[in-house]
Write a protein that holds these residues in place. Structure first.
Motif, PDB file in Angstrom:
ATOM      1  N   PRO A 101      32.494 -16.418  40.259  1.00  0.00           N
ATOM      2  CA  PRO A 101      32.834 -17.646  40.978  1.00  0.00           C
ATOM      3  C   PRO A 101      32.241 -18.897  40.317  1.00  0.00           C
ATOM      4  O   PRO A 101      31.072 -18.906  39.922  1.00  0.00           O
ATOM      5  CB  PRO A 101      32.204 -17.454  42.366  1.00  0.00           C
ATOM      6  N   ILE A 102      33.058 -19.942  40.205  1.00  0.00           N
ATOM      7  CA  ILE A 102      32.576 -21.262  39.801  1.00  0.00           C
ATOM      8  C   ILE A 102      32.918 -22.221  40.934  1.00  0.00           C
ATOM      9  O   ILE A 102      34.098 -22.419  41.256  1.00  0.00           O
ATOM     10  CB  ILE A 102      33.231 -21.739  38.485  1.00  0.00           C
ATOM     11  N   VAL A 103      31.872 -22.793  41.548  1.00  0.00           N
ATOM     12  CA  VAL A 103      32.089 -23.710  42.661  1.00  0.00           C
ATOM     13  C   VAL A 103      32.149 -25.129  42.111  1.00  0.00           C
ATOM     14  O   VAL A 103      31.217 -25.598  41.446  1.00  0.00           O
ATOM     15  CB  VAL A 103      30.974 -23.595  43.717  1.00  0.00           C
ATOM     16  N   LEU A 104      33.257 -25.810  42.379  1.00  0.00           N
ATOM     17  CA  LEU A 104      33.476 -27.163  41.878  1.00  0.00           C
ATOM     18  C   LEU A 104      33.091 -28.151  42.965  1.00  0.00           C
ATOM     19  O   LEU A 104      33.784 -28.290  43.978  1.00  0.00           O
ATOM     20  CB  LEU A 104      34.954 -27.370  41.511  1.00  0.00           C
ATOM     21  N   GLY A 105      31.923 -28.829  42.779  1.00  0.00           N
ATOM     22  CA  GLY A 105      31.482 -29.791  43.789  1.00  0.00           C
ATOM     23  C   GLY A 105      32.046 -31.160  43.516  1.00  0.00           C
ATOM     24  O   GLY A 105      32.663 -31.402  42.482  1.00  0.00           O
ATOM     25  N   GLY A 106      31.823 -31.970  44.505  1.00  0.00           N
ATOM     26  CA  GLY A 106      30.980 -31.824  45.689  1.00  0.00           C
ATOM     27  C   GLY A 106      29.486 -32.059  45.374  1.00  0.00           C
ATOM     28  O   GLY A 106      29.024 -31.862  44.268  1.00  0.00           O
ATOM     29  N   ASP A 107      28.793 -32.596  46.405  1.00  0.00           N
ATOM     30  CA  ASP A 107      27.362 -32.851  46.209  1.00  0.00           C
ATOM     31  C   ASP A 107      26.572 -31.547  46.337  1.00  0.00           C
ATOM     32  O   ASP A 107      27.113 -30.504  46.705  1.00  0.00           O
ATOM     33  CB  ASP A 107      26.867 -33.960  47.155  1.00  0.00           C
TER      34      ASP A 107
ATOM     35  N   ILE B 247      36.845 -17.273  39.158  1.00  0.00           N
ATOM     36  CA  ILE B 247      37.423 -17.758  40.406  1.00  0.00           C
ATOM     37  C   ILE B 247      36.923 -19.167  40.686  1.00  0.00           C
ATOM     38  O   ILE B 247      35.714 -19.368  40.858  1.00  0.00           O
ATOM     39  CB  ILE B 247      37.068 -16.794  41.536  1.00  0.00           C
ATOM     40  N   LEU B 248      37.836 -20.116  40.662  1.00  0.00           N
ATOM     41  CA  LEU B 248      37.454 -21.508  40.929  1.00  0.00           C
ATOM     42  C   LEU B 248      37.549 -21.772  42.423  1.00  0.00           C
ATOM     43  O   LEU B 248      38.557 -21.449  43.062  1.00  0.00           O
ATOM     44  CB  LEU B 248      38.373 -22.479  40.174  1.00  0.00           C
ATOM     45  N   ILE B 249      36.475 -22.349  42.975  1.00  0.00           N
ATOM     46  CA  ILE B 249      36.428 -22.666  44.400  1.00  0.00           C
ATOM     47  C   ILE B 249      36.134 -24.162  44.533  1.00  0.00           C
ATOM     48  O   ILE B 249      35.032 -24.612  44.208  1.00  0.00           O
ATOM     49  CB  ILE B 249      35.322 -21.853  45.113  1.00  0.00           C
ATOM     50  N   GLY B 250      37.112 -24.934  44.956  1.00  0.00           N
ATOM     51  CA  GLY B 250      36.902 -26.376  45.145  1.00  0.00           C
ATOM     52  C   GLY B 250      36.094 -26.632  46.408  1.00  0.00           C
ATOM     53  O   GLY B 250      36.394 -26.088  47.468  1.00  0.00           O
ATOM     54  N   ALA B 251      35.060 -27.458  46.281  1.00  0.00           N
ATOM     55  CA  ALA B 251      34.208 -27.784  47.438  1.00  0.00           C
ATOM     56  C   ALA B 251      34.009 -29.303  47.483  1.00  0.00           C
ATOM     57  O   ALA B 251      32.964 -29.815  47.062  1.00  0.00           O
ATOM     58  CB  ALA B 251      32.874 -27.048  47.340  1.00  0.00           C
ATOM     59  N   PRO B 252      35.024 -30.021  47.977  1.00  0.00           N
ATOM     60  CA  PRO B 252      34.954 -31.497  47.972  1.00  0.00           C
ATOM     61  C   PRO B 252      34.027 -32.038  49.062  1.00  0.00           C
ATOM     62  O   PRO B 252      34.467 -32.660  50.023  1.00  0.00           O
ATOM     63  CB  PRO B 252      36.414 -31.915  48.196  1.00  0.00           C
ATOM     64  N   ILE B 253      32.743 -31.828  48.895  1.00  0.00           N
ATOM     65  CA  ILE B 253      31.726 -32.213  49.880  1.00  0.00           C
ATOM     66  C   ILE B 253      31.106 -33.547  49.523  1.00  0.00           C
ATOM     67  O   ILE B 253      30.651 -33.728  48.399  1.00  0.00           O
ATOM     68  CB  ILE B 253      30.557 -31.202  49.886  1.00  0.00           C
ATOM     69  N   ASP B 254      31.043 -34.421  50.500  1.00  0.00           N
ATOM     70  CA  ASP B 254      30.397 -35.719  50.325  1.00  0.00           C
ATOM     71  C   ASP B 254      29.310 -35.947  51.373  1.00  0.00           C
ATOM     72  O   ASP B 254      28.680 -36.995  51.381  1.00  0.00           O
ATOM     73  CB  ASP B 254      31.451 -36.829  50.464  1.00  0.00           C
ATOM     74  N   SER B 255      29.105 -34.958  52.253  1.00  0.00           N
ATOM     75  CA  SER B 255      28.248 -35.191  53.427  1.00  0.00           C
ATOM     76  C   SER B 255      26.757 -35.107  53.099  1.00  0.00           C
ATOM     77  O   SER B 255      25.927 -35.476  53.929  1.00  0.00           O
ATOM     78  CB  SER B 255      28.582 -34.175  54.523  1.00  0.00           C
ATOM     79  N   GLY B 256      26.400 -34.657  51.901  1.00  0.00           N
ATOM     80  CA  GLY B 256      24.988 -34.454  51.575  1.00  0.00           C
ATOM     81  C   GLY B 256      24.297 -35.648  50.955  1.00  0.00           C
ATOM     82  O   GLY B 256      23.123 -35.579  50.605  1.00  0.00           O
ATOM     83  N   GLN B 257      25.024 -36.746  50.800  1.00  0.00           N
ATOM     84  CA  GLN B 257      24.409 -37.973  50.279  1.00  0.00           C
ATOM     85  C   GLN B 257      25.273 -39.159  50.727  1.00  0.00           C
ATOM     86  O   GLN B 257      26.214 -38.968  51.477  1.00  0.00           O
ATOM     87  CB  GLN B 257      24.228 -37.899  48.747  1.00  0.00           C
ATOM     88  N   ARG B 258      24.923 -40.377  50.319  1.00  0.00           N
ATOM     89  CA  ARG B 258      25.567 -41.538  50.937  1.00  0.00           C
ATOM     90  C   ARG B 258      26.610 -42.230  50.077  1.00  0.00           C
ATOM     91  O   ARG B 258      27.368 -43.055  50.566  1.00  0.00           O
ATOM     92  CB  ARG B 258      24.513 -42.573  51.344  1.00  0.00           C
ATOM     93  N   ARG B 259      26.651 -41.933  48.792  1.00  0.00           N
ATOM     94  CA  ARG B 259      27.569 -42.664  47.927  1.00  0.00           C
ATOM     95  C   ARG B 259      28.891 -41.905  47.827  1.00  0.00           C
ATOM     96  O   ARG B 259      28.937 -40.795  47.302  1.00  0.00           O
ATOM     97  CB  ARG B 259      26.959 -42.815  46.538  1.00  0.00           C
ATOM     98  N   ALA B 260      29.944 -42.478  48.342  1.00  0.00           N
ATOM     99  CA  ALA B 260      31.221 -41.764  48.382  1.00  0.00           C
ATOM    100  C   ALA B 260      31.736 -41.497  46.966  1.00  0.00           C
ATOM    101  O   ALA B 260      31.530 -42.307  46.061  1.00  0.00           O
ATOM    102  CB  ALA B 260      32.249 -42.573  49.158  1.00  0.00           C
ATOM    103  N   GLY B 261      32.380 -40.374  46.778  1.00  0.00           N
ATOM    104  CA  GLY B 261      33.014 -40.090  45.485  1.00  0.00           C
ATOM    105  C   GLY B 261      32.909 -38.651  45.026  1.00  0.00           C
ATOM    106  O   GLY B 261      33.774 -38.174  44.302  1.00  0.00           O
ATOM    107  N   CYS B 262      31.847 -37.938  45.454  1.00  0.00           N
ATOM    108  CA  CYS B 262      31.705 -36.548  45.005  1.00  0.00           C
ATOM    109  C   CYS B 262      32.876 -35.679  45.460  1.00  0.00           C
ATOM    110  O   CYS B 262      33.184 -34.669  44.830  1.00  0.00           O
ATOM    111  CB  CYS B 262      30.405 -35.939  45.526  1.00  0.00           C
ATOM    112  N   LEU B 263      33.533 -36.104  46.541  1.00  0.00           N
ATOM    113  CA  LEU B 263      34.659 -35.289  47.024  1.00  0.00           C
ATOM    114  C   LEU B 263      35.825 -35.299  46.037  1.00  0.00           C
ATOM    115  O   LEU B 263      36.726 -34.466  46.137  1.00  0.00           O
ATOM    116  CB  LEU B 263      35.093 -35.731  48.435  1.00  0.00           C
ATOM    117  N   MET B 264      35.791 -36.213  45.069  1.00  0.00           N
ATOM    118  CA  MET B 264      36.834 -36.212  44.032  1.00  0.00           C
ATOM    119  C   MET B 264      36.515 -35.241  42.898  1.00  0.00           C
ATOM    120  O   MET B 264      37.336 -35.053  41.983  1.00  0.00           O
ATOM    121  CB  MET B 264      36.974 -37.629  43.440  1.00  0.00           C
ATOM    122  N   GLY B 265      35.351 -34.612  42.944  1.00  0.00           N
ATOM    123  CA  GLY B 265      34.914 -33.741  41.854  1.00  0.00           C
ATOM    124  C   GLY B 265      35.886 -32.624  41.511  1.00  0.00           C
ATOM    125  O   GLY B 265      36.287 -32.475  40.347  1.00  0.00           O
TER     126      GLY B 265
END
Ligand code: DIR
Ligand code: MN
Ligand code: MN
Length: 306
Positions: free
Chosen positions: A89-95, A4-22
């Motif tokens: 479950p595989i969580v796709l981050g995100g930071d 089960i793939l779970i997309g988690a486009p989180i960028d709030s845990g650090q300052r460099r934008a881009g992890c939300l594209m993961g």
């Protein structure tokens, strides 16, 4: 066998934008196809959205993104707990702040099943800060402390069932802040830092931890931070630390984890596709995930040579 793939486009845990594209990058790189090729039924639940959380007061002025990160924690706890009913479950981050939710979800599931949860943290960093000790204010640096039950998480939901330190293994670490170091001395966490890996290799230390999981009939959550791998091979991450594992060492970890049959959930975190060169780091992460799920160079029983 269902993933089960779970997309988690989180960028709030650090300052460099881009992890939300993961999550999008993993989909473009063909993670689902790789898992199908291994015989899995793949269910992509799409990208989660954080639960709405009103602004949370905090006494540490360095901290940023607190209420958003709490919202992600709530959403992911529920999503991972539920996904464990249906498969792997595989969580796709995100930071890496997403792991507060994914580990909490796995812990809730394990508690309901009456099994102990173990946590393998594959990272350059120990991520053992609390809201009070972090000086960067980046909340990707706190999830291990949250799972271990350190105090100093006001505003976060209470962690479902704290992991005793002996069920946590920090593997591959080589950057520990002074406050984390001081706190880790008081916790009996397995610390397989790069010095240990240099001296003893990957196999013996990892098998030692896996033997504990097996003996306890535990569930095992694996959290893979891109910076576990040396930045020469995996440059698309905001916090590079030289002296990490090689591509082959990282694959060996994944292959041993697959052979163990013990892993029950996985995070892929900290990929920043904006920093990637033609998908190189993204593809490496997909290949590592495939190794963990059973891809082999050559399928034969391990035996002697000659
Ligand atoms: C550092 C970096 N210890 C901090 N942490 C990272 O900001 O708290 N974790 N990058 O993966
Ligand atoms: Mn991390
Ligand atoms: Mn890290």
């Amino acid at each position: 066998k269902t993933c089960i793939l779970i997309g988690a486009p989180i960028d709030s845990g650090q300052r460099r934008a881009g992890c939300l594209m993961g999550p999008a990058a993993y989909r473009v790189a063909g993670l689902a196809r790789s898992l199908c090729d291994l015989g899995f039924t793949v269910i992509d639940r799409g990208d989660l959205i954080p639960c709405p959380v009103p602004p949370v007061p905090c006494s540490n002025p360095a901290i940023h993104g607190l209420s958003e990160t709490i919202g992600w924690t709530l959403a992911l706890t529920e999503a991972v707990d539920r996904a464990l009913d249906d498969g792997f479950p595989i969580v796709l981050g995100g930071d890496h702040s997403l792991a507060m939710g994914s580990v909490a979800g796995a812990a809730a599931h394990a508690a309901a099943a009456g099994r102990p949860l173990f946590l393998l943290w594959l990272d350059a960093h120990s991520d053992f800060h609390t809201l009070d000790t972090t000086t960067s204010g980046n909340l990707h640096g706190i999830p291990v402390a949250y799972a271990a039950g350190r105090t100093g998480f006001d505003g976060f939901p209470p962690f479902p069932a704290h992991l005793p330190p002996e069920r946590i293994c920090l593997f591959g670490i080589r950057s520990v802040d002074p406050e984390e170091h001081e706190a880790l001395l008081r916790y009996d966490i397995s610390i397989i830092d790069m010095r240990v890996i240099d001296e003893f290799g990957i196999c013996a230390p990892l098998r030692g931890f896996l033997d504990k999981v097996r003996a306890a009939d535990g569930m095992l959550h694996v959290s893979l931070d891109v910076d576990f791998i040396d930045p020469a091979h995996a440059p698309a991450v905001g916090t590079t630390v030289p002296g990490g594992t090689t591509i082959r060492e990282a694959h060996l970890v994944m292959e041993l984890l697959h052979d163990s049959g013990l892993v029950t959930s996985l995070d892929l975190v900290e990929l920043n596709p904006f920093l990637d060169e033609r998908g190189r780091t993204t593809r490496l992460m997909v290949d590592l995930a495939a190794s963990l799920m059973g891809r082999k160079v050559f399928d034969r029983p391990t035996r002697g040579f000659g």
